[in-house]
Motif scaffolding. Structure first.
Motif, PDB file in Angstrom:
ATOM      1  N   MET A   1       1.014  -1.039  -0.139  1.00 23.22           N
ATOM      2  CA  MET A   1       0.238   0.579   0.070  1.00 23.22           C
ATOM      3  C   MET A   1       0.916   0.947  -0.223  1.00 23.22           C
ATOM      4  O   MET A   1       1.870   1.610   0.491  1.00 23.22           O
ATOM      5  N   LYS A   2       0.388   2.284  -0.818  1.00 26.70           N
ATOM      6  CA  LYS A   2       1.166   3.330  -0.333  1.00 26.70           C
ATOM      7  C   LYS A   2       0.585   4.156   0.640  1.00 26.70           C
ATOM      8  O   LYS A   2      -0.380   4.569   0.646  1.00 26.70           O
ATOM      9  N   THR A   3       2.376   4.963   0.827  1.00 29.34           N
ATOM     10  CA  THR A   3       1.902   5.462   1.935  1.00 29.34           C
ATOM     11  C   THR A   3       2.506   7.079   1.490  1.00 29.34           C
ATOM     12  O   THR A   3       3.536   7.018   1.274  1.00 29.34           O
ATOM     13  N   TYR A   4       1.603   8.637   1.892  1.00 32.43           N
ATOM     14  CA  TYR A   4       1.873  10.028   1.612  1.00 32.43           C
ATOM     15  C   TYR A   4       2.579  10.562   2.681  1.00 32.43           C
ATOM     16  O   TYR A   4       1.474   9.973   3.750  1.00 32.43           O
ATOM     17  N   THR A   5       3.471  11.009   2.963  1.00 32.14           N
ATOM     18  CA  THR A   5       4.103  11.789   4.108  1.00 32.14           C
ATOM     19  C   THR A   5       3.031  12.901   3.611  1.00 32.14           C
ATOM     20  O   THR A   5       3.069  13.498   3.009  1.00 32.14           O
ATOM     21  N   VAL A   6       2.172  13.933   4.364  1.00 31.27           N
ATOM     22  CA  VAL A   6       1.952  15.600   4.252  1.00 31.27           C
ATOM     23  C   VAL A   6       2.132  14.895   5.970  1.00 31.27           C
ATOM     24  O   VAL A   6       2.146  15.388   7.125  1.00 31.27           O
ATOM     25  N   ALA A   7       2.804  16.666   5.556  1.00 33.37           N
ATOM     26  CA  ALA A   7       3.462  17.482   6.156  1.00 33.37           C
ATOM     27  C   ALA A   7       2.136  19.190   7.101  1.00 33.37           C
ATOM     28  O   ALA A   7       1.781  19.663   6.173  1.00 33.37           O
ATOM     29  N   ALA A   8       1.623  18.597   8.346  1.00 34.62           N
ATOM     30  CA  ALA A   8       1.137  19.462   8.492  1.00 34.62           C
ATOM     31  C   ALA A   8       0.599  20.767   8.994  1.00 34.62           C
ATOM     32  O   ALA A   8       1.366  20.519  10.503  1.00 34.62           O
ATOM     33  N   ILE A   9       1.168  21.567   8.751  1.00 35.80           N
ATOM     34  CA  ILE A   9       0.710  23.191   9.298  1.00 35.80           C
ATOM     35  C   ILE A   9      -0.182  23.583   9.441  1.00 35.80           C
ATOM     36  O   ILE A   9      -0.887  24.695   8.791  1.00 35.80           O
ATOM     37  N   PRO A  10      -1.098  24.020  10.794  1.00 39.59           N
ATOM     38  CA  PRO A  10      -2.265  24.616  10.914  1.00 39.59           C
ATOM     39  C   PRO A  10      -2.047  25.809  10.978  1.00 39.59           C
ATOM     40  O   PRO A  10      -3.030  26.933  10.636  1.00 39.59           O
ATOM     41  N   GLY A  11      -0.778  26.021  12.103  1.00 40.41           N
ATOM     42  CA  GLY A  11      -0.621  27.863  12.007  1.00 40.41           C
ATOM     43  C   GLY A  11      -1.440  28.310  13.151  1.00 40.41           C
ATOM     44  O   GLY A  11      -1.672  27.543  13.894  1.00 40.41           O
ATOM     45  N   ASP A  12      -2.298  29.961  13.108  1.00 37.17           N
ATOM     46  CA  ASP A  12      -2.664  29.919  13.801  1.00 37.17           C
ATOM     47  C   ASP A  12      -4.547  30.244  13.113  1.00 37.17           C
ATOM     48  O   ASP A  12      -5.307  30.046  12.586  1.00 37.17           O
ATOM     49  N   GLY A  13      -5.620  31.020  14.291  1.00 33.66           N
ATOM     50  CA  GLY A  13      -6.607  31.168  14.636  1.00 33.66           C
ATOM     51  C   GLY A  13      -7.072  29.905  13.925  1.00 33.66           C
ATOM     52  O   GLY A  13      -6.852  28.803  14.410  1.00 33.66           O
ATOM     53  N   ILE A  14      -8.049  30.200  13.035  1.00 38.66           N
ATOM     54  CA  ILE A  14      -9.277  28.883  12.457  1.00 38.66           C
ATOM     55  C   ILE A  14      -8.206  28.379  12.152  1.00 38.66           C
ATOM     56  O   ILE A  14      -8.938  26.921  10.777  1.00 38.66           O
ATOM     57  N   GLY A  15      -7.075  28.387  11.970  1.00 39.37           N
ATOM     58  CA  GLY A  15      -6.421  27.510  11.099  1.00 39.37           C
ATOM     59  C   GLY A  15      -6.147  25.960  11.781  1.00 39.37           C
ATOM     60  O   GLY A  15      -6.423  25.203  10.959  1.00 39.37           O
ATOM     61  N   THR A  16      -6.150  25.765  13.261  1.00 35.55           N
ATOM     62  CA  THR A  16      -5.814  24.932  13.739  1.00 35.55           C
ATOM     63  C   THR A  16      -7.305  24.054  13.613  1.00 35.55           C
ATOM     64  O   THR A  16      -7.118  22.512  13.713  1.00 35.55           O
ATOM     65  N   GLU A  17      -8.696  24.549  13.321  1.00 37.63           N
ATOM     66  CA  GLU A  17     -10.357  24.042  13.082  1.00 37.63           C
ATOM     67  C   GLU A  17     -10.103  23.183  12.223  1.00 37.63           C
ATOM     68  O   GLU A  17     -10.290  22.374  12.214  1.00 37.63           O
ATOM     69  N   VAL A  18      -9.406  24.108  11.099  1.00 33.43           N
ATOM     70  CA  VAL A  18     -10.092  23.678   9.867  1.00 33.43           C
ATOM     71  C   VAL A  18      -9.092  21.901   9.743  1.00 33.43           C
ATOM     72  O   VAL A  18      -8.973  21.500   8.919  1.00 33.43           O
ATOM     73  N   ILE A  19      -7.778  22.577   9.753  1.00 36.37           N
ATOM     74  CA  ILE A  19      -6.766  21.324   9.690  1.00 36.37           C
ATOM     75  C   ILE A  19      -6.941  19.905  10.088  1.00 36.37           C
ATOM     76  O   ILE A  19      -6.889  19.465   9.687  1.00 36.37           O
ATOM     77  N   SER A  20      -7.416  20.069  11.342  1.00 38.66           N
ATOM     78  CA  SER A  20      -7.493  18.893  11.795  1.00 38.66           C
ATOM     79  C   SER A  20      -9.732  18.181  11.615  1.00 38.66           C
ATOM     80  O   SER A  20      -9.188  17.125  11.141  1.00 38.66           O
ATOM     81  N   ALA A  21     -10.073  18.931  10.813  1.00 38.29           N
ATOM     82  CA  ALA A  21     -10.925  18.596  10.909  1.00 38.29           C
ATOM     83  C   ALA A  21     -10.790  18.217   9.158  1.00 38.29           C
ATOM     84  O   ALA A  21     -11.293  16.623   8.474  1.00 38.29           O
ATOM     85  N   GLY A  22      -9.964  17.921   8.180  1.00 40.31           N
ATOM     86  CA  GLY A  22      -8.908  17.930   7.364  1.00 40.31           C
ATOM     87  C   GLY A  22      -8.301  16.409   6.952  1.00 40.31           C
ATOM     88  O   GLY A  22      -8.932  16.408   6.316  1.00 40.31           O
ATOM     89  N   ILE A  23      -7.350  16.506   7.980  1.00 37.50           N
ATOM     90  CA  ILE A  23      -7.367  15.170   8.368  1.00 37.50           C
ATOM     91  C   ILE A  23      -8.043  13.931   8.621  1.00 37.50           C
ATOM     92  O   ILE A  23      -7.604  12.978   7.779  1.00 37.50           O
ATOM     93  N   GLU A  24      -9.207  15.008   9.523  1.00 37.92           N
ATOM     94  CA  GLU A  24      -9.941  13.367   9.338  1.00 37.92           C
ATOM     95  C   GLU A  24     -10.623  13.275   8.548  1.00 37.92           C
ATOM     96  O   GLU A  24     -10.512  12.247   7.756  1.00 37.92           O
ATOM     97  N   VAL A  25     -11.150  13.702   6.851  1.00 37.07           N
ATOM     98  CA  VAL A  25     -11.927  13.453   6.231  1.00 37.07           C
ATOM     99  C   VAL A  25     -10.735  12.962   5.427  1.00 37.07           C
ATOM    100  O   VAL A  25     -11.018  11.576   4.941  1.00 37.07           O
ATOM    101  N   LEU A  26      -9.823  13.662   5.382  1.00 36.83           N
ATOM    102  CA  LEU A  26      -8.430  12.546   4.585  1.00 36.83           C
ATOM    103  C   LEU A  26      -7.818  10.672   4.747  1.00 36.83           C
ATOM    104  O   LEU A  26      -8.470  10.029   4.235  1.00 36.83           O
TER     105      LEU A  26
END
Ligand code: ATP
Length: 358
Positions: A1-26
């Protein structure tokens, strides 16, 4: 199985909220697909990091992420720190050295979402704006002298190089060629800016010869704002300078219904470095921590990431899930006039992915 490495940089403000949602979906998408997985590494860079360390990211920050397959970025911005520090210290400190010269911004009116343009449909507003992302007005060339004196002076020099313009024109023509309408608008301001913008126009004519099947036209940026509002159906792919496209794409996002929906990809098309995917909105401190940030811009950015990774089928599945969810007004966050929360939208998209029978 192929594993993709993703660097998540949520940053500031709502960045942290939307990136954790994005990772959940991915992760839900990878599980549903079964052929690939994501290994996500988190980096806590941004405004809070700056307050502790006096810089937005570590000195060796880029070394830590340069081997990843992709970067998922939230937002950089902090009420206590100047915007030029947060921007140049993190987002541009990644985009520029990683030569992510093509900034791609699709705009569509998604199902269930109302454009402020009366009765415009997704067929009439389906654009991709290509923003030159490495030079131009944001090249960082300039200076400031005599600060504190009445003679104070400052310059920001818009710098355009022939290779820089050629590569973004070629990228935009190729993208236009890949879309059904094969239609490109080259945005310019060569009536008032008589050096770099004239070269920009000349290079557009040269590159156009390589793409005889693409219909293209040239438009002054001021007239382009009117055309986007009055004749949205006459536009398909657009290429513009760093500054012009920055402004036009905010207008495009608003015309598509909300800044919270719009995605973007910062691409290094040659793949010498990882590309970076992010919602176009900022850190929106006014709604931070309330759990009401619209995660759709991040989800759509994840679609662009999947396409770039060569997982177009998974990207299409995620896009269908997003559209199924936006079509349901109960899943609209307050920026779209609804009462749904980030977690509700995320759960609905995950459920749509899990329930997909394609
Ligand atoms: P920055 O300085 O980091 O660019 P900002 O707060 O000045 O951030 P944006 O975050 O781009 O600007 O957005 C402006 C406004 O749009 C926000 O104040 C917020 O109310 C709204 N907004 C932006 N993104 C979203 C989102 N994802 N969900 C809901 N509302 C949003």
């Amino acid at each position: 199985m192929k594993t993709y490495t993703v660097a998540a940089i949520p940053g500031d403000g709502i960045g942290t909220e939307v990136i954790s949602a994005g990772i959940e979906v991915l992760q839900a998408l990878a599980k549903r697909d079964g052929r690939f997985a994501f290994k996500v590494d988190h980096f806590d860079w941004g405004g809070e990091y700056y307050k502790k360390h006096g810089r937005m990211m570590p000195v060796n920050g880029r070394d830590l992420i340069k081997k990843h397959d992709a970067i998922l970025f939230g937002s950089a911005g902090h009420p206590d720190i100047s915007d030029h520090i947060t921007l140049w210290g993190l987002r541009l400190a990644i985009c520029q050295p990683f030569d992510q010269y093509a900034n791609v911004r699709p705009t569509r009116v998604l199902p269930g979402i109302t454009s402020p343009l009366r009765s415009v449909t997704d067929k009439e507003l389906d654009w991709v704006i290509v923003r030159e992302n490495s030079e131009g007005e944001y090249a960082g060339v300039g200076g400031r002298v005599h600060q504190g004196s009445p003679l104070e002076a400052a310059t920001d020099v818009a710098m355009f190089t022939r290779p820089g313009v050629e590569r973004i024109m070629r990228f935009a023509f190729r993208l236009a060629q890949s879309r059904p309408r094969k239609l490109l608008t080259v945005v310019t301001k060569s009536n008032a800016q008589r050096h770099a913008m004239v070269m920009w126009d000349e290079i557009a004519v040269e590159i156009a010869r390589e793409f005889p099947d693409v219909t293209w036209d040239k438009m002054l940026v001021d007239a382009m704002t009117m055309r986007m509002v009055i004749k949205p159906q006459s536009i398909d792919t657009v290429v513009a300078t760093n500054l012009h496209a920055d402004i036009l794409s905010d207008l495009a996002a608003a015309l598509a219904g909300s800044l919270g929906i719009a995605p973007t990809a910062n691409l290094n098309p040659e793949r010498a470095f990882p590309s970076m995917f992010e919602p176009i909105h900022g850190s929106a401190f006014d709604i931070m921590g309330k759990g009401i940030a619209n995660p759709v811009g991040t989800f759509w950015s994840a679609v662009m990431m999947l396409d770039h990774l060569g997982e177009a089928a998974a990207g299409a599945r995620l896009m269908r899930a997003i559209e199924r969810v936006t079509a349901d007004k109960r899943c609209h966050t307050p920026d779209l006039g609804g009462t749904a929360r980030t977690a509700d939208v995320t759960a609905a998209v995950v459920a749509a992915i899990e329930g997909a029978n394609d």
